[in-house]
Write an enzyme that holds these catalytic residues in place. Structure first.
Site, PDB file in Angstrom:
ATOM      1  N   ASP A 134       0.875  -1.165   0.000  1.00  0.00           N
ATOM      2  CA  ASP A 134       0.000   0.000   0.000  1.00  0.00           C
ATOM      3  C   ASP A 134       0.916   1.220   0.000  1.00  0.00           C
ATOM      4  O   ASP A 134       2.088   1.139   0.367  1.00  0.00           O
ATOM      5  CB  ASP A 134      -0.966  -0.004   1.191  1.00  0.00           C
ATOM      6  CG  ASP A 134      -2.151   0.938   0.937  1.00  0.00           C
ATOM      7  OD1 ASP A 134      -2.084   1.733  -0.029  1.00  0.00           O
ATOM      8  OD2 ASP A 134      -3.137   0.886   1.689  1.00  0.00           O
TER       9      ASP A 134
HETATM   10  C1  BGC Z   1      -4.935   3.362  -0.106  1.00  0.00           C
HETATM   11  C2  BGC Z   1      -5.041   2.345  -1.210  1.00  0.00           C
HETATM   12  C3  BGC Z   1      -4.866   3.044  -2.538  1.00  0.00           C
HETATM   13  C4  BGC Z   1      -3.545   3.778  -2.553  1.00  0.00           C
HETATM   14  C5  BGC Z   1      -3.252   4.514  -3.839  1.00  0.00           C
HETATM   15  C6  BGC Z   1      -3.691   4.209  -0.214  1.00  0.00           C
HETATM   16  O1  BGC Z   1      -3.707   5.254   0.695  1.00  0.00           O
HETATM   17  O2  BGC Z   1      -4.989   2.715   1.135  1.00  0.00           O
HETATM   18  O3  BGC Z   1      -6.258   1.659  -1.146  1.00  0.00           O
HETATM   19  O4  BGC Z   1      -4.983   2.130  -3.587  1.00  0.00           O
HETATM   20  O5  BGC Z   1      -3.540   4.730  -1.504  1.00  0.00           O
HETATM   21  O6  BGC Z   1      -4.090   5.593  -3.991  1.00  0.00           O
END
Ligand code: BGC
Length: 741
Positions: free
Chosen positions: A263
């Site tokens: 993530d």
């Molecule tokens: C989120 C993810 C997301 C990623 C990219 C993160 O903060 O938890 O679900 O895909 O950002 O935007």
């Protein structure tokens, strides 16, 4: 690694490609594994390091020298996120990147229809493909543990079986387009506050029975090409560098051959990231959390620091090669797949799919005296009250925020459908959050209203008094502290004083319909005073059309709740027994899931006396169904055999309708405590008035098994069981006893 070896590798990689003979890695007739090994053998260590971490907010580099393209990811999961700047979250201001927003995944789960899931995946996959994305960051299958979780709207409810069945077709649909899904957030990311520093303490039984099955189905049945590790910690290690989750379970026990994507900002340590399973690092330093510089990609944990360790001889390249193999495999499946279709975007078909899924997911919670559907004959005045009738919901909520080509609001949908058959009057009722912006995408709506709550209620009541129908449309929204990433709700109650408005309307007019738009359960202290209640979700581009079709009865509602609506927060096991984060802190917070496997209806069943407001699996129809007595084809089954359970269902009303027939299994006696019953099958059937159909379920050993943590294996214990046919977790239609021999 020694300098000489690096030099040799570089030489090998640089040999010229012959014009006549395609190198193996570019030859699509060769098996992927051969191509992976061939490409790997041509890459220098520097090139290998480059492909395992980001080069911008959403992309990682390819190998330009070898003609291996960059890899482009994008959120996910309800539509394709607009382009952002290279190294900023702010949208890039392109004019070709608006999309169709599909309903939130809670709505998809509420359809209880895997066909809808396949359609969803195919459609959003086509949009992603058209925008030339290689990886779509979604879907999410974290289990609904608390109704306060700000991200529940992006997930598929409280039940591992339901989310497992619903996630598989989504994945297949997306990946048919040569676009990978990225199933998130692995694992135990069940609330948002302190998501970077929550250390989850959960027993293995709950881990395997509740929190992992949907991910396992995604990997083994859906064949997901990537998985996103979660932000939180488990066993004191961040999930992005977690041996148990990534190495032992995902890649070991489940044999996952794809790439683990961190993530954004979920990696924290080079050595652990090398050793424990993350293959592609994104978002480090740049998410405002770890305080880095702009364009700090070289400083990523798996960038220069990794290369330095290799060059100093402190770590070898075995782990690096494994990561690169996974990334190459992903590339051959996506960016380097020249046989994939081209995709489509903003097509009438995609709008139709969005509308249909919305229509199938809306849940009719209550319908006293058959107030719904609205009958337009003889109706003169319909009053629509509430901010959510007009507020755009596709902007906000965090990373799933979209830039849509269009979004039909509930009010617009109702107006489009009612036309000149009746007057539709709109009054505000309450003011929630008038803002509407996310990363530079603005709704352009001016929802400012400075009147006091008393003035707004007085106006609504006055209009409601002589109306034929009053439709209150409220609930939550995508602002921080509601259904929104990186924050949780403060309480179960509706915000902005909506309860007062609803109570005043209920006193003013008996024909009140309350439409709750949310991705979470909300408290309904007025439930007895309101005759009709509809659970709407964030339905995306066609929100208003889907809702209007259900309200006037063009579509007969057939959605069923994918999670329990509790009366009070204390009725939720995570809040009564377990632990939940409240205050924000920088320190590591240990959160114990004391409730173990008793999540959602498993807890409600156990409590007996504490009835939920609306049970899991609940949803009414404008027609009625009569269930016959279920029967089994035998009294007993063997561990390697099957048992078939049959039940007839008849439409006894006057409209065509769909019913979700649910199969729960109850283990009458076992050496470990078991839930009263667990969902192990469901089928959605369509019946014309008077029509009867037989529904068949085949029960196998896995439907009877529990996870014995001491033995670390699934056990189906011989003895007495019951197959329970139900229309919700609290509406049992019949039971068939049987034995496992
Ligand atoms: C989120 C993810 C997301 C990623 C990219 C993160 O903060 O938890 O679900 O895909 O950002 O935007």
């Amino acid at each position: 690694m020694k300098k000489e070896i690096l030099f040799t590798l570089a030489l090998a990689a640089a040999f010229p490609l012959s014009a006549q003979q395609k190198p193996v890695y570019l030859d699509e007739n060769k098996p992927i594994e051969e191509r992976v090994e061939d490409a790997l053998g041509r890459m220098t260590v520097e090139e290998k390091i480059a492909v395992i971490h980001a080069q911008s907010k959403f992309s990682s580099p390819g190998v330009a020298r070898l003609g291996i393209p960059e890899l482009w990811t994008d959120d996910g999961p309800h539509g394709v996120r607009p382009e952002v700047l290279w190294d900023e979250w702010e949208q890039a201001g392109w004019t070709n990147d608006s999309c169709v927003a599909f309903p939130a995944l809670t709505c998809l789960a509420a359809t209880w229809n895997p066909e809808m899931s396949l359609l969803y995946g195919q459609s959003v996959g086509e949009e992603a493909r058209y925008r030339e994305k290689d990886v779509l960051l979604g879907p999410g299958v974290n289990i609904y543990r608390t109704p306060l979780n700000g991200r529940n709207f992006e997930y598929m409810g409280e039940d591992p079986y339901l989310s497992g069945r619903m996630v598989v077709p989504y994945i297949q649909g997306v990946q048919q387009n040569g676009v990978a899904v990225c199933v998130k957030h692995f694992a135990l990311n069940n609330h948002e506050v302190n998501r970077h520093n929550t250390n989850v303490i959960v027993d293995d039984r709950a881990l395997y029975e509740i929190y992992l099955p949907a991910f396992k189905a995604a990997v083994q049945e859906g064949k997901a090409w990537t998985i996103m590790s979660a932000y939180n910690l488990y066993e004191n290690h961040h999930c992005g560098q977690n041996k148990r989750l990534l190495d032992d379970i995902l890649k070991g026990e489940w044999g996952f051959d794809g790439a683990v994507v961190s993530d954004w900002g979920g990696v924290h340590n080079t050595e652990q990231a090398i050793a424990y399973g993350v293959d592609l690092e994104f978002g480090s330093w740049t998410d405002g959390l770890s305080g880095g510089l702009g364009n700090a990609y070289d400083n990523y944990f798996l960038a220069q620091p990794y290369l330095k360790l290799i060059k100093e001889g402190k770590v070898g390249t075995k782990e690096l090669d494994d990561k690169v193999r996974r990334v190459l495999r992903l590339m051959f499946r996506t960016s380097m797949n020249t046989r994939k279709p081209f995709g489509t975007m903003r097509s009438p078909e995609h709008y139709a799919v969005a509308r249909r899924i919305g229509e199938e997911g809306i849940v009719l919670l209550k319908n006293a005296d058959n107030l719904l559907p609205i009958s337009l004959g003889g109706t003169k005045k319909i009053v629509v009250v509430g901010e959510n009738a007009v507020k755009m919901m596709t902007v906000g909520g965090g990373s799933s925020s979209l830039k849509v080509q269009r979004e039909v609001s509930p009010l617009q949908g109702i107006r489009d459908r009612v036309g000149d058959k009746a007057e539709v009057v709109y009054v505000r009722g309450y003011v929630g959050d008038a803002s509407g912006e996310y990363n530079g995408v603005v709704t352009g709506q001016n929802l400012k209203d400075d009147r006091t709550p008393e003035e707004l209620i007085a106006e609504a009541v006055q209009e409601a008094e002589d109306a034929d129908y009053v439709i209150f449309i409220g609930g939550l929204n995508k602002s921080a502290g509601q259904d929104c990433e990186d924050s949780d709700r403060a309480s179960l109650g509706l915000p902005y004083g909506q309860d007062r408005v609803i109570e005043a309307l209920a006193a003013a007019n008996r024909n009140l319909i309350v439409v709750n738009i949310s991705g979470n359960a909300v408290a309904m202290p007025w439930v007895e005073q309101v005759p009709a209640i509809v659970q709407d979700w964030y339905l995306g581009s066609e929100a208003g059309h889907s809702l209007a079709s259900v309200l006037v009865g063009d579509v007969n509602p057939s959605g069923k709740l994918p999670f329990t609506f509790p009366v009070r927060l204390e009725d939720v096991p995570a809040h009564q027994l377990g632990e939940y984060t409240g205050e924000r802190t920088q320190d590591t917070v240990n959160i114990k899931y004391n409730e173990g496997i008793f999540v959602g209806y498993r807890w409600a069943d156990k409590q007996k006396k504490v009835k939920p407001l609306f049970p899991f699996g609940h949803g009414l129809s404008y027609t009625t169904f009569e269930y016959g007595q279920p029967t089994a084809d035998a009294k007993a089954m063997t561990a390697d055999g099957t048992l078939t359970v049959r039940v007839t269902v008849k439409n006894t009303g006057t409209r065509e309708g769909q019913e979700v027939v649910q199969l729960y299994i109850s283990d009458k006696k076992s050496y470990l405590p078991r839930p009263v019953k667990e969902l192990k099958g469901f089928q959605k059937i369509k019946l014309a008035p008077g029509e009867e159909k037989e529904v068949t379920f085949t029960i196998r050993k896995d439907a009877l098994s529990f996870f014995d943590a001491d033995k670390h294996e699934w056990v189906a214990e011989p003895g007495k069981f019951e197959a329970i046919i139900a229309a919700s977790a609290a509406d049992i239609k019949g039971k068939v006893p049987f034995e496992l021999q």
